[in-house]
Design an enzyme around this catalytic site. Structure first.
Site, PDB file in Angstrom:
ATOM      1  N   LYS A 189       3.118  -3.865   6.171  1.00 29.69           N
ATOM      2  CA  LYS A 189       3.393  -3.930   4.738  1.00 29.69           C
ATOM      3  C   LYS A 189       4.877  -3.716   4.434  1.00 29.69           C
ATOM      4  O   LYS A 189       5.431  -4.320   3.507  1.00 29.69           O
ATOM      5  CB  LYS A 189       2.526  -2.911   3.994  1.00 29.69           C
ATOM      6  CG  LYS A 189       1.065  -3.310   3.924  1.00 29.69           C
ATOM      7  CD  LYS A 189       0.908  -4.648   3.230  1.00 29.69           C
ATOM      8  CE  LYS A 189      -0.526  -5.108   3.157  1.00 29.69           C
ATOM      9  NZ  LYS A 189      -0.655  -6.416   2.462  1.00 29.69           N
ATOM     10  N   SER A 206       0.853  -1.192   0.000  1.00 28.47           N
ATOM     11  CA  SER A 206       0.000   0.000   0.000  1.00 28.47           C
ATOM     12  C   SER A 206       0.884   1.235   0.000  1.00 28.47           C
ATOM     13  O   SER A 206       1.998   1.222   0.532  1.00 28.47           O
ATOM     14  CB  SER A 206      -0.893   0.003   1.243  1.00 28.47           C
ATOM     15  OG  SER A 206      -1.468   1.276   1.459  1.00 28.47           O
ATOM     16  N   SER A 207       0.375   2.305  -0.563  1.00 24.96           N
ATOM     17  CA  SER A 207       1.155   3.546  -0.605  1.00 24.96           C
ATOM     18  C   SER A 207       1.337   4.159   0.780  1.00 24.96           C
ATOM     19  O   SER A 207       2.159   5.073   0.945  1.00 24.96           O
ATOM     20  CB  SER A 207       0.475   4.564  -1.529  1.00 24.96           C
ATOM     21  OG  SER A 207      -0.850   4.816  -1.114  1.00 24.96           O
ATOM     22  N   CYS A 208       0.618   3.651   1.788  1.00 23.54           N
ATOM     23  CA  CYS A 208       0.781   4.186   3.143  1.00 23.54           C
ATOM     24  C   CYS A 208       2.115   3.780   3.768  1.00 23.54           C
ATOM     25  O   CYS A 208       2.449   4.231   4.866  1.00 23.54           O
ATOM     26  CB  CYS A 208      -0.368   3.762   4.045  1.00 23.54           C
ATOM     27  SG  CYS A 208      -0.325   2.025   4.526  1.00 23.54           S
ATOM     28  N   HIS A 260     -12.608   2.537   2.763  1.00 20.91           N
ATOM     29  CA  HIS A 260     -11.732   3.644   2.430  1.00 20.91           C
ATOM     30  C   HIS A 260     -12.571   4.807   1.912  1.00 20.91           C
ATOM     31  O   HIS A 260     -13.787   4.700   1.753  1.00 20.91           O
ATOM     32  CB  HIS A 260     -10.705   3.212   1.391  1.00 20.91           C
ATOM     33  CG  HIS A 260      -9.640   2.308   1.940  1.00 20.91           C
ATOM     34  ND1 HIS A 260      -9.669   0.940   1.786  1.00 20.91           N
ATOM     35  CD2 HIS A 260      -8.529   2.580   2.656  1.00 20.91           C
ATOM     36  CE1 HIS A 260      -8.612   0.408   2.379  1.00 20.91           C
ATOM     37  NE2 HIS A 260      -7.905   1.376   2.917  1.00 20.91           N
ATOM     38  N   TYR A 310      -0.579  -0.687  10.154  1.00 20.19           N
ATOM     39  CA  TYR A 310      -0.762  -1.349   8.857  1.00 20.19           C
ATOM     40  C   TYR A 310       0.460  -1.126   7.966  1.00 20.19           C
ATOM     41  O   TYR A 310       0.934  -2.054   7.297  1.00 20.19           O
ATOM     42  CB  TYR A 310      -2.017  -0.811   8.181  1.00 20.19           C
ATOM     43  CG  TYR A 310      -2.288  -1.382   6.816  1.00 20.19           C
ATOM     44  CD1 TYR A 310      -2.732  -2.692   6.668  1.00 20.19           C
ATOM     45  CD2 TYR A 310      -2.140  -0.605   5.671  1.00 20.19           C
ATOM     46  CE1 TYR A 310      -3.004  -3.225   5.419  1.00 20.19           C
ATOM     47  CE2 TYR A 310      -2.399  -1.123   4.412  1.00 20.19           C
ATOM     48  CZ  TYR A 310      -2.836  -2.435   4.293  1.00 20.19           C
ATOM     49  OH  TYR A 310      -3.098  -2.957   3.049  1.00 20.19           O
TER      50      TYR A 310
END
Length: 325
Positions: free
Chosen positions: A152, A119-121, A191, A148
């Protein structure tokens, strides 16, 4: 930027067994559709009730029996700001266990090609925009989803470790904000884009005069349709072999207020939008630098307006079957 040499691993065997972990989710179901369209004849999936990926013994037994040649790890515990903020232990623990179990079992049976989806987070909250792949681990994470993100990041490093220690050509891809069929539209677990679709559609149906959204509406977000993401996954598996994760996105962003207006128009809501500024905005901007993927030969095809229209239609067609968590 990484100066690592990357090369094409070549076309995947359409008759080989490919396991898509999370095959009923937003990304996983899109991957199944794309791979079926590409001619893959032996795509394997298991629901969470059939196979709990947090159960190490069960995962190991499944891989021993199925012995897939290819794996796409799209299974994860996911959610928006509210869910991430409320249940950080579950977001960290569940995702770490899912990843470790699947990656270890895949290595044990010698899975040839594996694609790990993150994920881009994973990138720092205040990373330079657009965010390059080499921004990873260069700053503090967004506090509302740091658990999270850490999980990742661990997955990315796990894939890199397998490449170094065992020489397997496994890869990682980091998608931007995804949306589309089979998304989570629940009030607490969704989301931003599916949450807005549900909120505005319900407002349009009930005829309420105002809709209130979290934050200020000023943060900028990039969105990519899940079918585009699935197409990128197949492309990467056949054209990319490098240890650095690859950003996958559209390369453009839009404010939350603008996306809210677009969704309101798409569902036919004519009321007024209000903003609860006491609620968190999250990261101020999250636009991915997708030049690595673009240079490799892939770009997104589904426009945001087209994708939203398609997603609204899917939501309305399935509204009675949607999950509520």
């Amino acid at each position: 930027m990484s100066d690592e040499v990357q090369y094409s691993p070549g076309e995947l065997d359409r008759e080989a067994t490919i396991y898509v972990a999370g095959h009923r989710g937003l990304v996983g179901s899109a991957i199944v559709r794309r791979f079926e369209a590409a001619g893959f004849s032996h795509i394997v999936g298991r629901t969470s009730t059939e196979l709990d990926l947090r159960n190490r013994e069960a995962v190991s037994q499944f891989f021993s029996e199925m012995r897939p040649r290819y794996v796409v790890l799209a299974a994860a515990k996911v959610g928006g700001i509210l869910a991430n903020s409320s249940f950080p232990v579950e977001f960290l623990s569940d995702n770490i266990r899912i990843q470790v179990n699947v990656l270890d079992a895949a290595r044990e049976v010698g899975v040839e090609r594996l694609l790990f989806l993150g994920s881009s987070c994973i990138y720092p909250k205040f990373a330079e925009q657009p965010i390059r792949e080499d921004s990873l681990l260069t700053g503090h994470l967004e506090p509302t989803n740091d658990a999270y993100a850490i999980a990742k990041i661990a997955g990315i490093l796990h894939v890199q470790a397998v490449r170094r220690q065992y020489g397997l050509p496994w890869i990682s891809a980091m998608p931007t904000n995804l949306y589309g069929p089979n998304d989570n539209f629940s009030p607490t677990g969704s989301h931003v884009l599916p949450a807005l679709i549900r909120r505005y559609d319900e407002a349009a149906v009930s005829g309420v005069e105002t809709v209130t959204n979290w934050g200020t509406g000023t943060p900028r977000r990039e969105f990519l349709h899940a079918d585009d993401m699935a197409d990128a996954c197949l492309y990467l598996l056949e054209h990319y072999d490098g240890s650095e994760q690859v950003n996958v996105g559209s390369g453009t962003d839009i404010t939350i207020a603008e996306i809210a207006d677009t969704i309101a128009d798409a569902v036919g809501y004519a009321g007024k939008t209000l903003w609860d500024t006491s609620k968190p905005d999250g990261t101020p901007q999250k636009l991915l630098d997708v030049s690595k993927l673009t240079n490799a030969g892939w770009t997104s095809k589904i426009t945001l307006s087209e994708g939203i229209q398609r997603t609204v239609k899917w939501y309305r067609d399935h509204v009675l079957q949607l999950r509520e968590v």
